[in-house]
Design a protein around this motif. Sequence first.
Motif, PDB file in Angstrom:
ATOM      1  N   GLY B  81      36.205  16.611  -2.691  1.00 62.32           N
ATOM      2  CA  GLY B  81      35.905  16.636  -1.261  1.00 62.32           C
ATOM      3  C   GLY B  81      34.427  16.400  -1.079  1.00 62.32           C
ATOM      4  N   TYR B  82      34.099  15.502  -0.168  1.00 58.13           N
ATOM      5  CA  TYR B  82      32.692  15.150   0.012  1.00 58.13           C
ATOM      6  C   TYR B  82      32.298  15.399   1.457  1.00 58.13           C
ATOM      7  CZ  TYR B  82      28.775  11.926   0.848  1.00 58.13           C
ATOM      8  OH  TYR B  82      27.592  11.353   1.237  1.00 58.13           O
ATOM      9  N   LEU B  83      31.293  16.215   1.622  1.00 55.18           N
ATOM     10  CA  LEU B  83      30.763  16.461   2.959  1.00 55.18           C
ATOM     11  C   LEU B  83      29.416  15.772   3.053  1.00 55.18           C
ATOM     12  CD1 LEU B  83      30.815  17.818   5.697  1.00 55.18           C
ATOM     13  CD2 LEU B  83      29.936  19.875   4.654  1.00 55.18           C
ATOM     14  N   ALA B  84      29.389  14.692   3.827  1.00 53.94           N
ATOM     15  CA  ALA B  84      28.159  13.906   3.919  1.00 53.94           C
ATOM     16  C   ALA B  84      27.134  14.648   4.760  1.00 53.94           C
ATOM     17  CB  ALA B  84      28.459  12.555   4.540  1.00 53.94           C
ATOM     18  N   GLU B  85      25.908  14.242   4.578  1.00 57.14           N
ATOM     19  CA  GLU B  85      24.837  14.770   5.403  1.00 57.14           C
ATOM     20  C   GLU B  85      25.099  14.328   6.838  1.00 57.14           C
ATOM     21  OE1 GLU B  85      21.156  13.214   4.135  1.00 57.14           O
ATOM     22  OE2 GLU B  85      20.009  14.285   5.647  1.00 57.14           O
ATOM     23  N   GLY B 146      33.336  20.060   9.082  1.00 55.21           N
ATOM     24  CA  GLY B 146      33.239  19.192   7.907  1.00 55.21           C
ATOM     25  C   GLY B 146      33.753  19.880   6.663  1.00 55.21           C
ATOM     26  N   LEU B 147      33.425  21.152   6.551  1.00 57.76           N
ATOM     27  CA  LEU B 147      33.893  21.906   5.382  1.00 57.76           C
ATOM     28  C   LEU B 147      35.422  22.024   5.415  1.00 57.76           C
ATOM     29  CD1 LEU B 147      32.628  23.242   2.932  1.00 57.76           C
ATOM     30  CD2 LEU B 147      32.678  25.404   4.158  1.00 57.76           C
ATOM     31  N   ALA B 148      35.956  22.268   6.609  1.00 57.26           N
ATOM     32  CA  ALA B 148      37.417  22.335   6.747  1.00 57.26           C
ATOM     33  C   ALA B 148      38.034  20.995   6.375  1.00 57.26           C
ATOM     34  CB  ALA B 148      37.786  22.711   8.174  1.00 57.26           C
ATOM     35  N   ASP B 149      37.372  19.925   6.793  1.00 51.51           N
ATOM     36  CA  ASP B 149      37.845  18.580   6.524  1.00 51.51           C
ATOM     37  C   ASP B 149      37.890  18.294   5.017  1.00 51.51           C
ATOM     38  OD1 ASP B 149      38.455  15.907   7.654  1.00 51.51           O
ATOM     39  OD2 ASP B 149      36.673  15.358   6.526  1.00 51.51           O
ATOM     40  N   VAL B 150      36.896  18.848   4.330  1.00 48.61           N
ATOM     41  CA  VAL B 150      36.823  18.673   2.887  1.00 48.61           C
ATOM     42  C   VAL B 150      37.929  19.478   2.198  1.00 48.61           C
ATOM     43  CG1 VAL B 150      35.432  19.410   0.938  1.00 48.61           C
ATOM     44  CG2 VAL B 150      34.391  18.076   2.745  1.00 48.61           C
ATOM     45  N   LEU B 151      38.207  20.662   2.750  1.00 49.45           N
ATOM     46  CA  LEU B 151      39.151  21.557   2.087  1.00 49.45           C
ATOM     47  C   LEU B 151      40.602  21.163   2.283  1.00 49.45           C
ATOM     48  CD1 LEU B 151      37.471  24.967   2.855  1.00 49.45           C
ATOM     49  CD2 LEU B 151      37.621  23.788   0.673  1.00 49.45           C
ATOM     50  N   ILE B 152      40.865  20.319   3.277  1.00 50.64           N
ATOM     51  CA  ILE B 152      42.258  20.050   3.626  1.00 50.64           C
ATOM     52  C   ILE B 152      42.986  19.318   2.506  1.00 50.64           C
ATOM     53  CG2 ILE B 152      42.052  17.813   4.791  1.00 50.64           C
ATOM     54  CD1 ILE B 152      43.754  19.401   7.056  1.00 50.64           C
ATOM     55  N   ILE B 158      33.877  20.173  -4.775  1.00 56.48           N
ATOM     56  CA  ILE B 158      33.330  19.861  -3.460  1.00 56.48           C
ATOM     57  C   ILE B 158      31.895  19.399  -3.648  1.00 56.48           C
ATOM     58  CG2 ILE B 158      32.758  20.728  -1.183  1.00 56.48           C
ATOM     59  CD1 ILE B 158      34.809  22.791  -1.436  1.00 56.48           C
ATOM     60  N   ILE B 159      31.563  18.306  -3.020  1.00 49.84           N
ATOM     61  CA  ILE B 159      30.187  17.825  -3.067  1.00 49.84           C
ATOM     62  C   ILE B 159      29.612  17.925  -1.668  1.00 49.84           C
ATOM     63  CG2 ILE B 159      28.712  15.866  -3.549  1.00 49.84           C
ATOM     64  CD1 ILE B 159      30.714  14.978  -5.621  1.00 49.84           C
ATOM     65  N   LEU B 160      28.559  18.677  -1.536  1.00 56.44           N
ATOM     66  CA  LEU B 160      27.957  18.889  -0.225  1.00 56.44           C
ATOM     67  C   LEU B 160      26.566  18.276  -0.239  1.00 56.44           C
ATOM     68  CD1 LEU B 160      28.831  22.676  -0.146  1.00 56.44           C
ATOM     69  CD2 LEU B 160      30.066  20.914   1.071  1.00 56.44           C
ATOM     70  N   ASP B 161      26.357  17.317   0.649  1.00 58.90           N
ATOM     71  CA  ASP B 161      25.058  16.654   0.683  1.00 58.90           C
ATOM     72  C   ASP B 161      24.249  17.219   1.850  1.00 58.90           C
ATOM     73  OD1 ASP B 161      22.980  15.004   0.282  1.00 58.90           O
ATOM     74  OD2 ASP B 161      24.058  13.126   0.580  1.00 58.90           O
ATOM     75  N   GLU B 162      23.222  17.942   1.560  1.00 55.05           N
ATOM     76  CA  GLU B 162      22.359  18.556   2.578  1.00 55.05           C
ATOM     77  C   GLU B 162      23.169  19.283   3.650  1.00 55.05           C
ATOM     78  OE1 GLU B 162      19.028  18.466   2.668  1.00 55.05           O
ATOM     79  OE2 GLU B 162      18.440  16.827   1.349  1.00 55.05           O
ATOM     80  N   LEU B 176      26.820  29.506   3.713  1.00 52.89           N
ATOM     81  CA  LEU B 176      26.623  29.797   2.295  1.00 52.89           C
ATOM     82  C   LEU B 176      27.641  30.830   1.808  1.00 52.89           C
ATOM     83  CD1 LEU B 176      22.736  29.876   2.043  1.00 52.89           C
ATOM     84  CD2 LEU B 176      24.285  28.029   1.451  1.00 52.89           C
ATOM     85  N   ASN B 177      27.922  31.821   2.668  1.00 51.99           N
ATOM     86  CA  ASN B 177      28.918  32.818   2.284  1.00 51.99           C
ATOM     87  C   ASN B 177      30.284  32.176   2.072  1.00 51.99           C
ATOM     88  OD1 ASN B 177      27.031  34.793   2.408  1.00 51.99           O
ATOM     89  ND2 ASN B 177      27.542  35.434   4.498  1.00 51.99           N
ATOM     90  N   LEU B 178      30.596  31.232   2.945  1.00 55.98           N
ATOM     91  CA  LEU B 178      31.861  30.516   2.838  1.00 55.98           C
ATOM     92  C   LEU B 178      31.953  29.769   1.513  1.00 55.98           C
ATOM     93  CD1 LEU B 178      34.034  30.458   4.974  1.00 55.98           C
ATOM     94  CD2 LEU B 178      33.122  28.305   5.803  1.00 55.98           C
ATOM     95  N   ILE B 179      30.846  29.185   1.110  1.00 49.36           N
ATOM     96  CA  ILE B 179      30.816  28.435  -0.148  1.00 49.36           C
ATOM     97  C   ILE B 179      31.079  29.363  -1.333  1.00 49.36           C
ATOM     98  CG2 ILE B 179      29.309  27.171  -1.716  1.00 49.36           C
ATOM     99  CD1 ILE B 179      27.991  25.926   0.665  1.00 49.36           C
ATOM    100  N   ILE B 180      30.408  30.526  -1.303  1.00 54.15           N
ATOM    101  CA  ILE B 180      30.601  31.468  -2.411  1.00 54.15           C
ATOM    102  C   ILE B 180      32.051  31.940  -2.452  1.00 54.15           C
ATOM    103  CG2 ILE B 180      29.925  33.724  -3.310  1.00 54.15           C
ATOM    104  CD1 ILE B 180      27.135  33.173  -2.196  1.00 54.15           C
ATOM    105  N   GLU B 181      32.615  32.202  -1.276  1.00 51.03           N
ATOM    106  CA  GLU B 181      34.020  32.615  -1.192  1.00 51.03           C
ATOM    107  C   GLU B 181      34.931  31.595  -1.836  1.00 51.03           C
ATOM    108  OE1 GLU B 181      33.948  34.631   3.039  1.00 51.03           O
ATOM    109  OE2 GLU B 181      35.808  33.527   2.700  1.00 51.03           O
ATOM    110  N   LEU B 182      34.670  30.332  -1.550  1.00 52.76           N
ATOM    111  CA  LEU B 182      35.508  29.257  -2.063  1.00 52.76           C
ATOM    112  C   LEU B 182      35.487  29.237  -3.573  1.00 52.76           C
ATOM    113  CD1 LEU B 182      34.629  26.328   0.300  1.00 52.76           C
ATOM    114  CD2 LEU B 182      36.793  27.514   0.094  1.00 52.76           C
ATOM    115  N   ARG B 183      34.302  29.401  -4.125  1.00 48.35           N
ATOM    116  CA  ARG B 183      34.166  29.382  -5.564  1.00 48.35           C
ATOM    117  C   ARG B 183      34.922  30.572  -6.162  1.00 48.35           C
ATOM    118  NH1 ARG B 183      29.479  30.890  -8.625  1.00 48.35           N
ATOM    119  NH2 ARG B 183      29.610  32.668  -7.226  1.00 48.35           N
ATOM    120  N   ASP B 184      34.720  31.754  -5.557  1.00 43.47           N
ATOM    121  CA  ASP B 184      35.318  32.962  -6.122  1.00 43.47           C
ATOM    122  C   ASP B 184      36.827  32.986  -5.975  1.00 43.47           C
ATOM    123  OD1 ASP B 184      32.808  33.648  -6.736  1.00 43.47           O
ATOM    124  OD2 ASP B 184      32.528  35.098  -5.109  1.00 43.47           O
TER     125      ASP B 184
END
Lengths: 321, 324
Positions: B81-85, B146-152, B158-162, B176-184
């Motif tokens: 999943g790629y979230l562009a800047e 955008g993050l939801a779009d990546v997760l669908i 997941i690659i997040l650009d800026e 940032l909390n959401l990102i950590i949650e996803l990883r965990d």
Amino acid sequence: MQTNHSIVRPFWVIVNKEISDIIKSWRFIIMLAIVLLTCTGSLYTAFTGFATAKPTNDPEESFFFLKLFTISDGTLPSFIVFISFLGPLLGISMGFDAINSEQNKGTLSRVLSQPIYRDYVLNAKFLASLIVLSILFFSLNLLVLGFGLVIIGIPPTAEEVFRILMFSIVSIVYVAFWLNLSILFSVGFRQATTSALAGISIWLFFSIFYNMIVNVIAKGISPRQMISEYQLVSLQKLIQNIMRLNPGQLFDDATTTLLVPGVRSLGPLTMEQMSGAIPSPLPLGQSMMLVWPQITALFAGTLVFFGLAYMLFMRREIRSR
Amino acid sequence: MAEPIIQLQNISKKYGDFTAVDDLCLTIEKGEIFGLLGPNGSGKSTTILMMLGLTEPSAGEVKVCGIDSTSHPIEVKRKVGYLAEDVGFYDDQTPLENLVYSAMLNGIPKKEAIKKAEELIERVGLTGVKNKKTGKFSKGMRQRLGLADVLIKDPEVIILDEPTSGIDPKGVQDFLNLIIELRDEHGISILFSSHDLQHVQQVCDRIGIFLEGRLMAVGDIRSLSAKLLTGGRYLIELGADNSREAGKKLTLGWFQNLASNMNEIDSVSEENGLFKVLSSQDISLVLSKKIMEEGYNLNFLNKKEFGIEAIYNHLMEGGTAYAN
């Protein structure tokens, strides 16, 4: 478990979305309104002309239905003139922001990061516009046929129907030509306004200035003294060929021949060529033979522009915004 | 050891004479949050585009999830999943419609796509604006969508650009909390590019510092600072009043003597009249006490802890590069 048939292929997902975007867009609605209004106007004048002219047995006077498309009482131009004038504008309006607006909104990079091939986007946009155009032209022409049937009360012959269908196809190819030109601009120019202006200026050039320029050239190269018949014919042919660089001219040639079966040649004919000819309308096959070069040229132009747009788009690096 | 999720081997990207990425090697392991840190125009985005197969490297090989991105971009994009800047959405559509479109491009049937999209919208906290057109969205909202779009597409990476640029601090924190949650919770590997030190420092397990198309350093913050700068974590700068009236003069020799007695001190030096003590622990208090006890006049004390900022600045200023 999922069943396979419920999955729509990504390509058709894009096509679906593009079609709904086109139909919902204001510019398409406006263009559609203009086309419908002008066509209704020209049809109305054609019908009023019909009320006075009763069908005769003269072969030149048959093909009433085709006349709906070509005759005018002088107050409004005929149906085909409107189509040849507005068709390019319709094509340009559908394509000028195809790629660059997506790029500027940042949606292009998002869509391309989904598991689809890059050319899906371009192909789907073209196909979606083409589908909308085809539906538009076929229904428009069939509506004209239907109205004609109701008002005149004589059913069209098979040949007339085929000619009208051929006319629809040629119109679609012609508009597709301009559509592809504007898609090419939308790939080439970053700003949608630049690409729209580029498309419109080319359209204006060909629909207004080109004929003037050709006339100037013709004046310049025509000899002052009397010349032989053959020289005159070849001069006429040369000028006509220059005219045919104009896609609008190709379209006019093609549609006139298709809708006026009496047209026997698109170039000058000598008396020798005319001698022995039976003054009757050409069958559809012969008319098609006559305009085959025009149709091929339009088709080729469409493909060339699409190919160029495709090449540019595939080589482009897609960054966000 | 498991296969790395992203593997870049000697990749370069040239635009004419300009080299955007220069002979880059990088490995990212499964389940880690990797921060790609660097100033604008340092080649971060270009590297990311190459990972997705959106642009071709001039040389080298890119493998994501063990698949070559250059030759098989479709397979890669299915898993990444790629979230562009500054991501964009179709302005005249609602968030739900936008997400369903993305889902269907991934071959998810419509019914399932709608269900998933609704869940994700709730997850990223956009339920309240579910029926608004995305054209009205703020940048923070777009980024969350955008993050939801990546997760669908249920990505493995997941690659997040800026992703955090231009969002307010609260929004950044939520993101940032959401990102950590996803990883965990899902074990998703995340590559996070940014020029903002704080954000990277906060969430990333490992960091790569990018400068002019080169990876200057890779590692976690601790090892980076150890390798790059001093070997120590603290730099204590001391100054003493050495004028004649003040009495006893503080010398480098005194510090050297002290260093031989204290294990924590790595080295001492004198620069512009200031003494610099590098140590593995915070010994500023001990030092100042000692100096006072011995009757010196301490008039300056400054303690520096080497976080990522120091490393970053060190590199920006053209400090010695350390590439692994």
